[in-house]
Design a protein around this motif. Structure first.
Motif, short mmCIF file in Angstrom:
data_model
loop_
_atom_site.label_atom_id
_atom_site.label_comp_id
_atom_site.label_asym_id
_atom_site.label_seq_id
_atom_site.Cartn_x
_atom_site.Cartn_y
_atom_site.Cartn_z
N THR A 56 43.19 -52.93 43.93
CA THR A 56 42.07 -53.86 43.99
C THR A 56 42.19 -54.99 42.97
OG1 THR A 56 40.78 -52.47 42.49
CG2 THR A 56 40.46 -52.12 44.85
N GLU A 57 43.20 -54.92 42.10
CA GLU A 57 43.49 -55.95 41.10
C GLU A 57 42.31 -56.22 40.17
OE1 GLU A 57 44.87 -59.36 43.25
OE2 GLU A 57 46.66 -58.32 43.98
N LEU A 58 41.63 -55.18 39.75
CA LEU A 58 40.53 -55.31 38.81
C LEU A 58 41.05 -55.37 37.38
CD1 LEU A 58 37.85 -52.84 40.16
CD2 LEU A 58 37.63 -55.29 39.93
N GLN A 59 40.34 -56.08 36.53
CA GLN A 59 40.67 -56.15 35.12
C GLN A 59 39.58 -55.44 34.32
OE1 GLN A 59 43.53 -57.43 33.93
NE2 GLN A 59 44.07 -57.69 36.07
N PRO A 60 39.92 -54.77 33.22
CA PRO A 60 38.89 -54.07 32.44
C PRO A 60 37.94 -55.03 31.75
CG PRO A 60 41.00 -53.94 31.35
CD PRO A 60 41.25 -54.59 32.67
N ASN A 61 36.73 -54.55 31.54
CA ASN A 61 35.71 -55.32 30.83
C ASN A 61 36.11 -55.38 29.36
OD1 ASN A 61 33.44 -56.42 29.73
ND2 ASN A 61 32.03 -54.89 30.55
N LYS A 62 36.18 -56.58 28.79
CA LYS A 62 36.64 -56.73 27.41
C LYS A 62 35.55 -56.46 26.38
CE LYS A 62 40.77 -57.95 28.56
NZ LYS A 62 41.86 -57.06 28.47
N SER A 63 34.29 -56.46 26.79
CA SER A 63 33.20 -56.18 25.84
C SER A 63 32.32 -55.06 26.39
CB SER A 63 32.38 -57.44 25.58
OG SER A 63 31.87 -57.92 26.81
N PRO A 64 32.76 -53.82 26.23
CA PRO A 64 32.00 -52.69 26.79
C PRO A 64 30.72 -52.42 26.00
CG PRO A 64 33.83 -51.90 25.50
CD PRO A 64 33.96 -53.41 25.54
N ASN A 65 29.71 -51.91 26.72
CA ASN A 65 28.45 -51.53 26.08
C ASN A 65 28.55 -50.16 25.42
OD1 ASN A 65 27.37 -53.92 26.95
ND2 ASN A 65 26.56 -53.03 28.83
N SER A 66 29.20 -49.24 26.10
CA SER A 66 29.36 -47.90 25.52
C SER A 66 30.67 -47.31 26.01
CB SER A 66 28.19 -46.99 25.92
OG SER A 66 28.20 -46.82 27.32
N GLN A 67 31.17 -46.35 25.25
CA GLN A 67 32.46 -45.74 25.57
C GLN A 67 32.40 -44.25 25.30
OE1 GLN A 67 35.90 -47.75 23.91
NE2 GLN A 67 34.53 -49.36 23.23
N LEU A 68 33.26 -43.53 25.97
CA LEU A 68 33.42 -42.11 25.71
C LEU A 68 34.90 -41.85 25.51
CD1 LEU A 68 32.47 -39.14 25.65
CD2 LEU A 68 32.88 -39.10 28.13
N PHE A 69 35.23 -41.28 24.38
CA PHE A 69 36.62 -40.92 24.09
C PHE A 69 36.72 -39.41 24.06
CE2 PHE A 69 36.39 -45.18 22.38
CZ PHE A 69 37.58 -45.73 22.84
N VAL A 70 37.69 -38.88 24.78
CA VAL A 70 37.92 -37.45 24.79
C VAL A 70 39.31 -37.22 24.21
CG1 VAL A 70 38.12 -35.39 26.23
CG2 VAL A 70 36.51 -37.20 26.86
N ALA A 71 39.35 -36.60 23.06
CA ALA A 71 40.63 -36.29 22.42
C ALA A 71 40.97 -34.84 22.73
CB ALA A 71 40.55 -36.50 20.92
N ILE A 72 42.07 -34.64 23.41
CA ILE A 72 42.50 -33.29 23.76
C ILE A 72 43.64 -32.93 22.83
CG2 ILE A 72 43.46 -31.83 25.58
CD1 ILE A 72 42.03 -33.68 27.56
N THR A 73 43.36 -32.01 21.93
CA THR A 73 44.36 -31.60 20.94
C THR A 73 44.69 -30.14 21.12
OG1 THR A 73 42.65 -31.07 19.33
CG2 THR A 73 43.54 -33.30 19.27
N SER A 74 45.70 -29.72 20.44
CA SER A 74 46.15 -28.34 20.50
C SER A 74 45.28 -27.46 19.61
CB SER A 74 47.61 -28.27 20.03
OG SER A 74 48.01 -26.94 19.88
N ASP A 75 45.08 -26.23 20.03
CA ASP A 75 44.36 -25.28 19.18
C ASP A 75 45.32 -24.29 18.55
OD1 ASP A 75 45.00 -23.90 21.46
OD2 ASP A 75 43.07 -22.90 21.64
N ARG A 76 46.62 -24.54 18.70
CA ARG A 76 47.64 -23.68 18.12
C ARG A 76 48.47 -24.49 17.14
NH1 ARG A 76 49.78 -22.79 23.59
NH2 ARG A 76 47.77 -22.93 24.56
#
Length: 191
Positions: A56-76
Motif C-alpha cells: 500500500t506504500e504507506l509511510q509511518p507517522n513521524k509524530s506519534p501520540n502514543s507508543q507501546l514498546f514490548v521488549a522480549i528478553t531472555s529469562d535464562r
C-alpha cells in the motif's frame, strides 16, 4: 609459587568447567537448529503485515501520540550481553511509530468495503503473528548467543589449562632443580 597439588587441583577444576561448557554449547547448538527451523515457519506469518504496508506504500507517522514498546528478553542466563543489547535497541526506537492496518485500509484495493470487523480481525491476527514471530526471533537469537558464549567459555578454559599447565611444569622443574642442588651440595660436603 603455588604448590604442585594446588595447581593440579585448579587444572582439574578448569577441565571440568571446560567439559560443562562444551556440553552446554552442544545442547544450545541442537536447540538453535530446532529453533531456526521453527523461526522460518513463523517468519512467513510475521512479515505478512509488513508486506501489506509495502504493497500500500504507506509511510509511518513521524509524530506519534502514543507508543507501546514490548521488549522480549531472555529469562535464562549464560548467553552473554543479549538482554542488555535488546534493552538498548528498545530505547533507541523511542520516537518511531509503526504502521497499523487502519492506516492501510483506505489504500487496500482488494476489498470493496472494509468494515470494522475486518479491521479488528486483521489487527488481532497481525499483532498475534508479529508477537509470535518476535518471540521466535528472540528465542533463536538467545540460543545463538548462548552457543557463542559457551564456545568462548570453552576457549577461555583451554587457555587457562594451558597457562596452568605451564605454571605446573615450571614449578615442578623448580622443585626438581632445588632437590638436585641439595643432592649435589650434600655430595660435595661429604668429600
Amino acid at each position: 609459587m603455588s604448590s604442585l597439588k594446588v595447581i593440579k587441583s585448579r587444572i582439574k577444576s578448569v577441565g571440568n568447567t571446560k567439559k560443562i561448557s562444551q556440553t552446554m554449547k552442544l545442547v544450545s547448538s541442537a536447540k538453535y537448529s530446532r529453533s531456526q527451523k521453527e523461526l522460518i515457519q513463523a517468519r512467513k506469518f510475521g512479515v505478512c503485515p509488513k508486506l501489506l504496508f509495502d504493497y500500500t506504500e504507506l509511510q509511518p507517522n513521524k509524530s506519534p501520540n502514543s507508543q507501546l514498546f514490548v521488549a522480549i528478553t531472555s529469562d535464562r542466563g549464560l548467553c552473554g550481553a543479549i538482554n542488555s543489547d535488546k534493552i538498548i535497541l528498545v530505547a533507541s526506537e523511542v520516537g518511531k511509530k509503526s504502521l497499523t492496518f487502519i492506516d492501510a485500509a483506505p489504500k487496500f484495493p482488494l476489498y470493496d468495503g472494509i468494515n470494522d470487523d475486518t479491521i479488528d480481525c486483521w489487527l488481532e491476527f497481525s499483532i498475534t503473528t508479529m508477537i509470535y514471530w518476535i518471540i521466535k526471533e528472540s528465542s533463536t537469537s538467545e540460543y545463538a548467543a548462548r552457543m557463542t558464549s559457551m564456545e568462548n567459555a570453552t576457549k577461555n578454559a583451554s587457555d587457562m589449562i594451558k597457562n596452568l599447565s605451564l605454571e605446573y611444569n615450571r614449578t615442578r622443574q623448580a622443585v626438581i632443580t632445588g632437590e638436585l642442588i641439595e643432592i649435589i651440595s650434600g655430595a660435595s660436603a661429604l668429600k
